[in-house]
Design a protein around this motif. Structure first.
Motif, PDB file in Angstrom:
ATOM      1  N   SER A  80       4.860  -7.321  -8.104  1.00 56.70           N
ATOM      2  CA  SER A  80       3.581  -8.179  -7.990  1.00 56.70           C
ATOM      3  C   SER A  80       2.593  -7.173  -7.510  1.00 56.70           C
ATOM      4  CB  SER A  80       4.003  -9.261  -7.055  1.00 56.70           C
ATOM      5  OG  SER A  80       3.080  -9.891  -6.543  1.00 56.70           O
ATOM      6  N   ASN A  81       1.269  -7.458  -7.629  1.00 60.13           N
ATOM      7  CA  ASN A  81       0.182  -6.748  -7.079  1.00 60.13           C
ATOM      8  C   ASN A  81       0.018  -7.164  -5.628  1.00 60.13           C
ATOM      9  OD1 ASN A  81      -1.089  -9.046  -7.946  1.00 60.13           O
ATOM     10  ND2 ASN A  81      -2.797  -8.052  -8.744  1.00 60.13           N
ATOM     11  N   HIS A  82       0.483  -8.241  -5.097  1.00 64.52           N
ATOM     12  CA  HIS A  82       0.287  -9.011  -3.979  1.00 64.52           C
ATOM     13  C   HIS A  82       0.742  -8.102  -2.952  1.00 64.52           C
ATOM     14  CE1 HIS A  82      -0.335 -11.823  -0.657  1.00 64.52           C
ATOM     15  NE2 HIS A  82      -1.008 -12.616  -1.368  1.00 64.52           N
ATOM     16  N   PRO A  83      -0.285  -7.684  -2.082  1.00 61.02           N
ATOM     17  CA  PRO A  83       0.073  -6.681  -0.666  1.00 61.02           C
ATOM     18  C   PRO A  83       1.485  -7.223  -0.050  1.00 61.02           C
ATOM     19  CG  PRO A  83      -2.194  -7.299  -0.703  1.00 61.02           C
ATOM     20  CD  PRO A  83      -1.722  -8.296  -1.720  1.00 61.02           C
ATOM     21  N   MET A  84       1.647  -8.501   0.138  1.00 61.37           N
ATOM     22  CA  MET A  84       3.108  -8.841   0.583  1.00 61.37           C
ATOM     23  C   MET A  84       4.233  -8.535  -0.196  1.00 61.37           C
ATOM     24  SD  MET A  84       2.382 -12.844   2.393  1.00 61.37           S
ATOM     25  CE  MET A  84       0.966 -13.074   3.190  1.00 61.37           C
ATOM     26  N   ARG A  85       4.047  -8.086  -1.487  1.00 57.72           N
ATOM     27  CA  ARG A  85       5.360  -7.599  -2.318  1.00 57.72           C
ATOM     28  C   ARG A  85       5.224  -6.232  -2.800  1.00 57.72           C
ATOM     29  NH1 ARG A  85       8.459 -11.520  -1.328  1.00 57.72           N
ATOM     30  NH2 ARG A  85       9.680 -10.811  -3.145  1.00 57.72           N
ATOM     31  N   VAL A  86       3.980  -5.442  -2.352  1.00 55.59           N
ATOM     32  CA  VAL A  86       4.437  -4.121  -2.901  1.00 55.59           C
ATOM     33  C   VAL A  86       4.936  -3.282  -1.879  1.00 55.59           C
ATOM     34  CG1 VAL A  86       2.228  -4.324  -4.423  1.00 55.59           C
ATOM     35  CG2 VAL A  86       1.905  -3.555  -1.922  1.00 55.59           C
ATOM     36  N   ALA A  87       5.307  -3.508  -0.765  1.00 56.03           N
ATOM     37  CA  ALA A  87       5.968  -2.763   0.322  1.00 56.03           C
ATOM     38  C   ALA A  87       6.923  -3.705   1.165  1.00 56.03           C
ATOM     39  CB  ALA A  87       5.025  -2.297   1.137  1.00 56.03           C
ATOM     40  N   ARG A  88       7.916  -3.077   1.462  1.00 53.85           N
ATOM     41  CA  ARG A  88       8.965  -3.817   2.308  1.00 53.85           C
ATOM     42  C   ARG A  88       9.001  -3.494   3.719  1.00 53.85           C
ATOM     43  NH1 ARG A  88      12.664  -2.051  -0.547  1.00 53.85           N
ATOM     44  NH2 ARG A  88      13.217  -3.848  -1.790  1.00 53.85           N
ATOM     45  N   CYS A 137       5.397  -3.430   5.154  1.00 54.04           N
ATOM     46  CA  CYS A 137       4.762  -4.513   4.535  1.00 54.04           C
ATOM     47  C   CYS A 137       3.494  -4.710   5.201  1.00 54.04           C
ATOM     48  CB  CYS A 137       5.503  -5.496   4.312  1.00 54.04           C
ATOM     49  SG  CYS A 137       4.923  -6.990   3.340  1.00 54.04           S
ATOM     50  N   GLU A 138       3.789  -4.854   6.591  1.00 58.46           N
ATOM     51  CA  GLU A 138       2.497  -5.071   7.503  1.00 58.46           C
ATOM     52  C   GLU A 138       1.495  -3.913   7.289  1.00 58.46           C
ATOM     53  OE1 GLU A 138       5.864  -7.510   9.194  1.00 58.46           O
ATOM     54  OE2 GLU A 138       5.556  -5.318   8.374  1.00 58.46           O
ATOM     55  N   HIS A 139       1.880  -2.719   7.239  1.00 57.71           N
ATOM     56  CA  HIS A 139       1.097  -1.714   7.018  1.00 57.71           C
ATOM     57  C   HIS A 139       0.360  -1.935   5.547  1.00 57.71           C
ATOM     58  CE1 HIS A 139      -0.598   2.386   7.023  1.00 57.71           C
ATOM     59  NE2 HIS A 139       0.081   2.710   6.189  1.00 57.71           N
ATOM     60  N   HIS A 140       0.884  -2.151   4.545  1.00 56.67           N
ATOM     61  CA  HIS A 140       0.115  -2.175   3.283  1.00 56.67           C
ATOM     62  C   HIS A 140      -0.687  -3.455   3.296  1.00 56.67           C
ATOM     63  CE1 HIS A 140       1.253   0.917   0.248  1.00 56.67           C
ATOM     64  NE2 HIS A 140       2.234   1.009   1.126  1.00 56.67           N
ATOM     65  N   MET A 141      -0.296  -4.420   3.879  1.00 62.55           N
ATOM     66  CA  MET A 141      -1.339  -5.594   4.243  1.00 62.55           C
ATOM     67  C   MET A 141      -2.684  -5.193   4.864  1.00 62.55           C
ATOM     68  SD  MET A 141       1.784  -8.549   4.988  1.00 62.55           S
ATOM     69  CE  MET A 141       0.593  -9.815   5.519  1.00 62.55           C
ATOM     70  N   PHE A 142      -2.457  -4.597   6.082  1.00 56.76           N
ATOM     71  CA  PHE A 142      -3.414  -4.289   6.723  1.00 56.76           C
ATOM     72  C   PHE A 142      -3.226  -2.739   7.213  1.00 56.76           C
ATOM     73  CE2 PHE A 142      -2.728  -8.755   7.513  1.00 56.76           C
ATOM     74  CZ  PHE A 142      -3.982  -9.195   6.743  1.00 56.76           C
ATOM     75  N   MET A 143      -3.775  -1.882   6.577  1.00 54.95           N
ATOM     76  CA  MET A 143      -3.425  -0.236   6.987  1.00 54.95           C
ATOM     77  C   MET A 143      -4.069   0.145   7.984  1.00 54.95           C
ATOM     78  SD  MET A 143      -5.340   1.661   3.806  1.00 54.95           S
ATOM     79  CE  MET A 143      -7.069   1.746   3.564  1.00 54.95           C
ATOM     80  N   HIS A 144      -5.157  -0.419   8.524  1.00 54.33           N
ATOM     81  CA  HIS A 144      -6.007  -0.170   9.815  1.00 54.33           C
ATOM     82  C   HIS A 144      -5.310  -0.507  10.975  1.00 54.33           C
ATOM     83  CE1 HIS A 144      -9.182   1.474   7.293  1.00 54.33           C
ATOM     84  NE2 HIS A 144      -9.277   0.254   6.742  1.00 54.33           N
ATOM     85  N   ILE A 145      -4.206  -1.257  11.256  1.00 53.83           N
ATOM     86  CA  ILE A 145      -3.436  -1.732  12.318  1.00 53.83           C
ATOM     87  C   ILE A 145      -2.792  -0.392  12.680  1.00 53.83           C
ATOM     88  CG2 ILE A 145      -1.659  -2.938  13.384  1.00 53.83           C
ATOM     89  CD1 ILE A 145      -2.595  -5.297  11.594  1.00 53.83           C
ATOM     90  N   PRO A 146      -2.856   0.091  13.838  1.00 57.14           N
ATOM     91  CA  PRO A 146      -1.943   1.429  14.319  1.00 57.14           C
ATOM     92  C   PRO A 146      -0.901   1.050  14.377  1.00 57.14           C
ATOM     93  CG  PRO A 146      -3.346   0.301  16.079  1.00 57.14           C
ATOM     94  CD  PRO A 146      -3.931  -0.186  15.054  1.00 57.14           C
ATOM     95  N   MET A 151       6.794 -12.689   2.816  1.00 60.60           N
ATOM     96  CA  MET A 151       6.732 -11.025   2.701  1.00 60.60           C
ATOM     97  C   MET A 151       8.062 -10.618   2.071  1.00 60.60           C
ATOM     98  SD  MET A 151       4.735 -10.757   6.211  1.00 60.60           S
ATOM     99  CE  MET A 151       5.223  -8.955   6.476  1.00 60.60           C
ATOM    100  N   GLU A 152       8.184  -9.405   1.721  1.00 59.71           N
ATOM    101  CA  GLU A 152       9.163  -8.592   1.316  1.00 59.71           C
ATOM    102  C   GLU A 152       9.801  -8.195   2.550  1.00 59.71           C
ATOM    103  OE1 GLU A 152      12.105  -7.176  -0.770  1.00 59.71           O
ATOM    104  OE2 GLU A 152      10.737  -8.569  -1.359  1.00 59.71           O
ATOM    105  N   VAL A 153      10.793  -8.808   3.202  1.00 62.53           N
ATOM    106  CA  VAL A 153      11.465  -8.561   4.602  1.00 62.53           C
ATOM    107  C   VAL A 153      13.059  -8.358   4.318  1.00 62.53           C
ATOM    108  CG1 VAL A 153      11.761  -9.125   6.780  1.00 62.53           C
ATOM    109  CG2 VAL A 153       9.639  -9.446   5.931  1.00 62.53           C
ATOM    110  N   LYS A 154      13.696  -7.344   4.730  1.00 56.61           N
ATOM    111  CA  LYS A 154      14.969  -7.213   4.581  1.00 56.61           C
ATOM    112  C   LYS A 154      15.696  -6.989   6.112  1.00 56.61           C
ATOM    113  CE  LYS A 154      15.785  -8.003   0.168  1.00 56.61           C
ATOM    114  NZ  LYS A 154      14.847  -8.816   0.043  1.00 56.61           N
TER     115      LYS A 154
END
Length: 319
Positions: free
Chosen positions: A239-247, A268-277, A297-300
Motif C-alpha cells: 500500500s502507498n499509505h504511510p501507515m502501511r509502508v513501514a513497520r 511506522c510513526e517515523h514514516h507517518m511524521f518524519m519530523h518528530i524527533p 498501522m503495521e505493528v508487530k
C-alpha cells in the motif's frame, strides 16, 4: 506505484500533542550521543577489567548494538533532530555518529529523503533491502552466518574502499560521483578510527581496537543492522499509505539493549511524521495506541515475530 500520501497530523493529534511531539531538545538529542558512547566505553571497560567469555560476548553485543545506535543517530541528524543549531547538528552527526561506523551524513541525507518520498515504490533507493522478502529459513540462516562471521562487513567495506579508489566502477555516467561519494565516507572513517585506535591502545592495550571495536562492527553490528532493515520494511502489503509502508516493532528491554536502540523500532510513526524527533516517537506511539489508530498501522510484537514472517517462504521441494 504512486507516491505515498501525506498524513495530516491534526487529524490524529491535538494541537498541544503535536506541538509537544515536534519540540526539539538539545539536551535529549545530544544526550543520546553521550549515552551511546558511554555504553560503548562501559562495555569495553567491563571486559578489560573482568576478561572472561561472558563479559566478552556481552561487550561485543553491547558495542555492536551501540554502533548501530550511532548509525541511527546519524539518521536522526539527517532529519535535523540532534541539535537545534544546524551546524552543530551536522557536525556531531558526521564526526561522532557517521564517520566512526563508515557512513557519511550528507550523502546519506541526500538519498534518505528520496526513501521517504518514494517509500516502497519503484523509485525507493532502499527497496533493494526489502524486495527479496519473504525468504526461506535456510536463506535467512545463511545471511545470519555471513553477518556473524564478518563476510558481510568485508564485502561492504572492501567495495567501499575500491570504489573510493575508482577500482571496479564501470565507465558510465555518474562514475566519478560514485567514487567521490565513497571517498567522502572512507576518509572520515579512517581518521575517526585512527583516533579511536590510539585512544583505545593507550587506555587498554594494543589488542583493544581490533577486538573491542572492529570485531563488534564486523559481526554483531552487521546482524542487528540486517534485523533493523528487515523489520522496517520487509513483507508489507504494498500500500502507498504511510501507515502501511513501514513497520513498528514493539520491543522489550533486552531487544532495546542488544538489537534496537534509540527508538528505531517506531518506524511506522517515523514514516507517518518524519519530523518528530526520535526521542518523542514512543510518546507518539502511546498516543496513537490510546486513540485506536495503531490498529490500522503495521505493528508487530517483537523481532522474533517479524523474522518468522520474513522467513516464511516455503523451501523448494525436490522431485
Amino acid at each position: 506505484m504512486s507516491t505515498p500520501i501525506k498524513m495530516k497530523p491534526l487529524e490524529l493529534f491535538t494541537q498541544d500533542e503535536w506541538t509537544r511531539l515536534c519540540k526539539r531538545s538539545d539536551l535529549l538529542g545530544l544526550g543520546t550521543i553521550v549515552h551511546a558512547w558511554a555504553i560503548i566505553i562501559a562495555a569495553m571497560a567491563m571486559f578489560a577489567v573482568w576478561p572472561n567469555p561472558v563479559t566478552f560476548v556481552l561487550a561485543v553485543m553491547l558495542i555492536g548494538a551501540r554502533q548501530l545506535g550511532l548509525a541511527i543517530l546519524m539518521h536522526e541528524a539527517a532529519h535535523g533532530g540532534l541539535a537545534t543549531n544546524h551546524k552543530l547538528n551536522d557536525w556531531v552527526g558526521q564526526w561522532l555518529c557517521a564517520a566512526p561506523v563508515g557512513a557519511h551524513l550528507r550523502n546519506y541525507r541526500d538519498y534518505h529523503i528520496s526513501h521517504h518520498k518514494y517509500a516502497q515504490s519503484e523509485k525507493d533507493p532502499d527497496l533493494i533491502l526489502s524486495a527479496p522478502f519473504p525468504i526461506t529459513r535456510k536463506s535467512l540462516l545463511r545471511k545470519i552466518v555471513r553477518d556473524m562471521t564478518g563476510q558481510t562487513f568485508y564485502k561492504q567495506r572492501s567495495n567501499q574502499f575500491m570504489n573510493a579508489m575508482g577500482i571496479g566502477i564501470k565507465k558510465q555516467k555518474g562514475r566519478e560521483n560514485r567514487a567521490q561519494s565513497a571517498r567522502e565516507a572512507v576518509i572520515p572513517f579512517l581518521i575517526s578510527n585512527a583516533l579511536i585506535a590510539i585512544v583505545m591502545t593507550l587506555a587498554i592495550g594494543w589488542w583493544a581496537y581490533p577486538v573491542l571495536w572492529l570485531l563488534p562492527l564486523a559481526t554483531w553490528n552487521q546482524l542487528v543492522t540486517r534485523l533493523r532493515n528487515i523489520a522496517e520494511h520487509a513483507c508489507l502489503d504494498g500500500s502507498n499509505h504511510p501507515m502501511r509502508v513501514a513497520r513498528t516493532t514493539r520491543t522489550n528491554f533486552l531487544e532495546r539493549l542488544f538489537i534496537a536502540p534509540y527508538w528505531v523500532a517506531y518506524h511506522c510513526e517515523h514514516h507517518m511524521f518524519m519530523h518528530i524527533p526520535c526521542y518523542r516517537l514512543a510518546e507518539a506511539h502511546r498516543i496513537l495506541t490510546e486513540k485506536g489508530t495503531a490498529e490500522d498501522m503495521e505493528v508487530k510484537e517483537g523481532y522474533w515475530q517479524v523474522l518468522t514472517i520474513a522467513s516464511s517462504k516455503p523451501a523448494a521441494t525436490a522431485f
